[in-house]
Structure formats: structure tokens, C-alpha cells
Design a protein around this motif. Structure first.
Motif: not given
Length: 159
Positions: A59-68, A70-84
Motif C-alpha cells: 500500500d506504500t511506495v518509497l520515493l526519492e524526492v531529492a538525492p539521498g 527518501h519519503a514513504v507515501y501511500a500508493k493512492n497519493s501517486i497522481g501520475a507515472v511519467l515517462d523518462d
């Protein structure tokens, strides 16, 4: 009951069914998008933060918001998956479609001259005062219609 009485209720139920069906399709598409996330992809949260996916849990995802960082977010908080390409364009400013090489300055200081120009040399003077002919009332002939308007406005002779 007649058919005319039931018709508005039938239309209302049909409209509610279509709206609910559309909302369910959007929810399913969002859930599928979240399930297709892979570590290393760029995402945008519903709050507008851009980050890179590091780990995915139930139910969660670990995101790297800046180099080094990390923050844990709920999966439902992801609004869009972007291409590279889109993620790099937004986050890193990488633009594959450079226009004509025009460089826009960060501030207005480069838009003004270093030495102030003499204002009297280049600028024509503008006279904003009244002209003598505009200030003095003109002698014109008054017709009957203008006299009525003047009396209605209180400009007539007071006797």
C-alpha cells in the motif's frame, strides 16, 4: 402511474448509472497505472511533488524526492507515472526541443543600458496643458434645441 410521470425518474437513474460507470473506469485506470509503477520511474504526487520511485510495497511506495532524501507515501497519493523524457524535462530542465537558442535573462537588469541616456536627446517633449483656443469659450450660434437642453440642465438665465 403514467409513463410521463415515470420518465424523469428513468432519465435520472440512467444518468447516475453513466456517471458512476465513468468514475469507476477512471479509478480502475488510476489503480492500473499505480500497479504498473517500477523502481526508477518518475512520478508526480497528487500534491504536485515530482520524485523517483525507489521501492514499492503493498500500500506504500518509497520515493526519492531529492538525492539521498527518501519519503514513504501511500500508493493512492501517486497522481501520475511519467515517462523518462517528460520527467527529465520537468525536474532537470532537459529540453529536447530547443527553439532558436534564444536566451531569456533571469532578471531585467540586462535589458537596460549600463549608462543612462540623456533624456532630452531622444524624447520629444509633450505639452499636456490646455491650448489657448480650448480654454476660451467659442462664439457659436445657439439653436432652440440647445437652449431647451441648457434650461433643462439649469444653465438658463435666472430671472
Amino acid at each position: 402511474m403514467s409513463l410521463v410521470t415515470l420518465l424523469p425518474f428513468i432519465v435520472l437513474i440512467g444518468a447516475m448509472f453513466l456517471m458512476t460507470r465513468s468514475a469507476k473506469k477512471k479509478q480502475q485506470a488510476a489503480a492500473q497505472m499505480r500497479n504498473d509503477m517500477q523502481p526508477g520511474t518518475g512520478v508526480r504526487t497528487i500534491g504536485g511533488m515530482y520524485a523517483t520511485v525507489k521501492e514499492i510495497q503493498e500500500d506504500t511506495v518509497l520515493l526519492e524526492v531529492a538525492p539521498g532524501v527518501h519519503a514513504v507515501y501511500a500508493k493512492n497519493s501517486i497522481g501520475a507515472v511519467l515517462d523518462d523524457a517528460e520527467y527529465n524535462r520537468i525536474v532537470h530542465g532537459d529540453d529536447e526541443h530547443e527553439s532558436d537558442g534564444t536566451i531569456v535573462p533571469d532578471d531585467a537588469s540586462s535589458l537596460i543600458a549600463d549608462e543612462p541616456a540623456d533624456a532630452d536627446d531622444d524624447v520629444a517633449k509633450i505639452d499636456l496643458g490646455k491650448k489657448a483656443e480650448d480654454a476660451a469659450p467659442k462664439d457659436t450660434e445657439v439653436t432652440g434645441a440647445e437652449t431647451k437642453d441648457a434650461k433643462a440642465d439649469g444653465e438658463g438665465d435666472a430671472k
